[in-house]
Design an enzyme around this catalytic site. Structure first.
Site, PDB file in Angstrom:
ATOM      1  N   MET A 144      -5.389   5.374   7.616  1.00  0.00           N
ATOM      2  CA  MET A 144      -6.685   4.728   7.824  1.00  0.00           C
ATOM      3  C   MET A 144      -6.769   3.255   7.418  1.00  0.00           C
ATOM      4  O   MET A 144      -7.850   2.675   7.486  1.00  0.00           O
ATOM      5  CB  MET A 144      -7.775   5.509   7.071  1.00  0.00           C
ATOM      6  CG  MET A 144      -7.945   6.944   7.546  1.00  0.00           C
ATOM      7  SD  MET A 144      -9.319   7.817   6.755  1.00  0.00           S
ATOM      8  CE  MET A 144     -10.724   7.020   7.551  1.00  0.00           C
ATOM      9  N   GLU A 145      -5.666   2.641   7.001  1.00  0.00           N
ATOM     10  CA  GLU A 145      -5.789   1.293   6.454  1.00  0.00           C
ATOM     11  C   GLU A 145      -4.771   0.256   6.910  1.00  0.00           C
ATOM     12  O   GLU A 145      -5.029  -0.944   6.834  1.00  0.00           O
ATOM     13  CB  GLU A 145      -5.736   1.343   4.908  1.00  0.00           C
ATOM     14  CG  GLU A 145      -6.919   1.980   4.241  1.00  0.00           C
ATOM     15  CD  GLU A 145      -6.782   3.489   4.091  1.00  0.00           C
ATOM     16  OE1 GLU A 145      -7.807   4.132   3.818  1.00  0.00           O
ATOM     17  OE2 GLU A 145      -5.663   4.014   4.259  1.00  0.00           O
ATOM     18  N   SER A 200       1.698  14.226   3.864  1.00  0.00           N
ATOM     19  CA  SER A 200       1.096  15.345   3.128  1.00  0.00           C
ATOM     20  C   SER A 200       0.685  16.489   4.050  1.00  0.00           C
ATOM     21  O   SER A 200       0.540  17.629   3.606  1.00  0.00           O
ATOM     22  CB  SER A 200      -0.119  14.860   2.342  1.00  0.00           C
ATOM     23  OG  SER A 200      -1.083  14.287   3.210  1.00  0.00           O
ATOM     24  N   ASP A 201       0.472  16.172   5.323  1.00  0.00           N
ATOM     25  CA  ASP A 201       0.059  17.170   6.315  1.00  0.00           C
ATOM     26  C   ASP A 201       0.747  16.850   7.644  1.00  0.00           C
ATOM     27  O   ASP A 201       1.006  15.682   7.933  1.00  0.00           O
ATOM     28  CB  ASP A 201      -1.452  17.130   6.547  1.00  0.00           C
ATOM     29  CG  ASP A 201      -2.249  17.261   5.267  1.00  0.00           C
ATOM     30  OD1 ASP A 201      -2.645  18.391   4.954  1.00  0.00           O
ATOM     31  OD2 ASP A 201      -2.473  16.241   4.586  1.00  0.00           O
ATOM     32  N   ARG A 208       0.841  -1.198   0.000  1.00  0.00           N
ATOM     33  CA  ARG A 208       0.000   0.000   0.000  1.00  0.00           C
ATOM     34  C   ARG A 208       0.872   1.243   0.000  1.00  0.00           C
ATOM     35  O   ARG A 208       1.815   1.363   0.796  1.00  0.00           O
ATOM     36  CB  ARG A 208      -0.911   0.014   1.229  1.00  0.00           C
ATOM     37  CG  ARG A 208      -1.604   1.355   1.442  1.00  0.00           C
ATOM     38  CD  ARG A 208      -2.616   1.355   2.550  1.00  0.00           C
ATOM     39  NE  ARG A 208      -2.586   2.601   3.306  1.00  0.00           N
ATOM     40  CZ  ARG A 208      -2.963   3.792   2.860  1.00  0.00           C
ATOM     41  NH1 ARG A 208      -3.393   3.927   1.622  1.00  0.00           N
ATOM     42  NH2 ARG A 208      -2.899   4.859   3.631  1.00  0.00           N
ATOM     43  N   ILE A 209       0.580   2.174  -0.901  1.00  0.00           N
ATOM     44  CA  ILE A 209       1.248   3.471  -0.919  1.00  0.00           C
ATOM     45  C   ILE A 209       0.165   4.544  -0.785  1.00  0.00           C
ATOM     46  O   ILE A 209      -0.776   4.591  -1.563  1.00  0.00           O
ATOM     47  CB  ILE A 209       2.104   3.679  -2.189  1.00  0.00           C
ATOM     48  CG1 ILE A 209       1.323   3.339  -3.456  1.00  0.00           C
ATOM     49  CG2 ILE A 209       3.366   2.837  -2.114  1.00  0.00           C
ATOM     50  CD1 ILE A 209       2.101   3.637  -4.735  1.00  0.00           C
TER      51      ILE A 209
END
Length: 233
Positions: free
Chosen positions: A180-181, A203-204, A87-88
């Site tokens: 979230m995953e 990103s934040d 997952r990316i």
């Protein structure tokens, strides 16, 4: 074919990159893969197969959150015999150890979701990635000159209503970011004897309130895509 994937058996390669956003999957296929072919589009959740440096690799969207992600991961493993799932995605940092554009390798994933307790008879499951995939990511990052940040993440069921007062506690326990995953991805792969790993681009920053511009997000994500494809090739 499954209720959520309309690819034919054999359309997926054993190695698959996962993204929450199906448009990002399409972007990767068009920009980075050769001979990319769309193989599934149920509910507009796109999947592609193609070649990177001559080696076959697949891409699949998984939507947002553990529930959505684990549906696709389960079907990929059980029906399409996918063996390695990477997952990316993006994340919000909660630790001073990481900053914007950093790439995090999640070596463990805590969660506020009940799913892993349900699957593990109400015990605490150690949701961790595959060691071999983690080692490959680390070695590939070194080769590419990428300063990979290594630590835990917190997989939350909440995007907006989150316990912000818990950030300091999480950081104390070497949790670098919120996403979230990962906890669901790791648990499903463990249950079904597959290999999984989660890489996240910051990103934040939820503590400093810094955030990347749309252009910076694309550039940052491209670096992680390159790392992911190189380690899988």
């Amino acid at each position: 074919m499954t209720p959520h994937i309309n690819a034919k058996i054999g359309d997926f390669y054993p190695q698959c990159l996962l993204c929450g956003d199906p448009l990002r999957v399409s972007y990767i296929a068009k920009k980075f893969l050769q001979d990319a072919k769309e193989i599934t589009n149920v509910r507009n959740m796109l999947g592609f197969s193609g070649k990177y440096k001559g080696k076959g690799i697949s891409l699949m969207g998984h939507g947002m959150g553990i529930a959505s992600c684990t549906i696709y991961v389960t079907e990929l493993i059980k029906t399409y015999q996918v063996k390695e799932l990477l997952r990316i995605g993006t994340c919000g940092a909660i630790s001073p150890k990481v900053g914007l554009k950093d790439i995090i390798m999640a070596i463990g994933a805590s969660t506020d979701s009940k799913t892993n307790r349900v699957r593990f008879l109400n015990h605490d499951l150690s949701a961790t990635p595959d060691f071999e995939l983690s080692l490959r990511a680390y070695q590939t990052a070194k080769r590419l000159g990428i300063d990979l940040k290594i630590g835990n993440v917190f997989s939350s069921d909440f995007f907006y209503s989150f316990e912000t007062h818990a950030f300091d506690l999480m950081a104390q326990y070497n949790h670098l970011a919120i996403e979230m995953e990962a906890a669901g991805l790791y648990a499903t792969a463990m249950e079904l004897s597959a290999k999984a790993l989660c890489l996240c681009s910051v990103s934040d920053h939820l503590i400093t309130k810094e955030a990347l511009s749309p252009k910076e997000r694309v550039e940052s994500f491209d670096n992680m895509i390159t790392l992911a494809l190189e380690m899988m090739s």
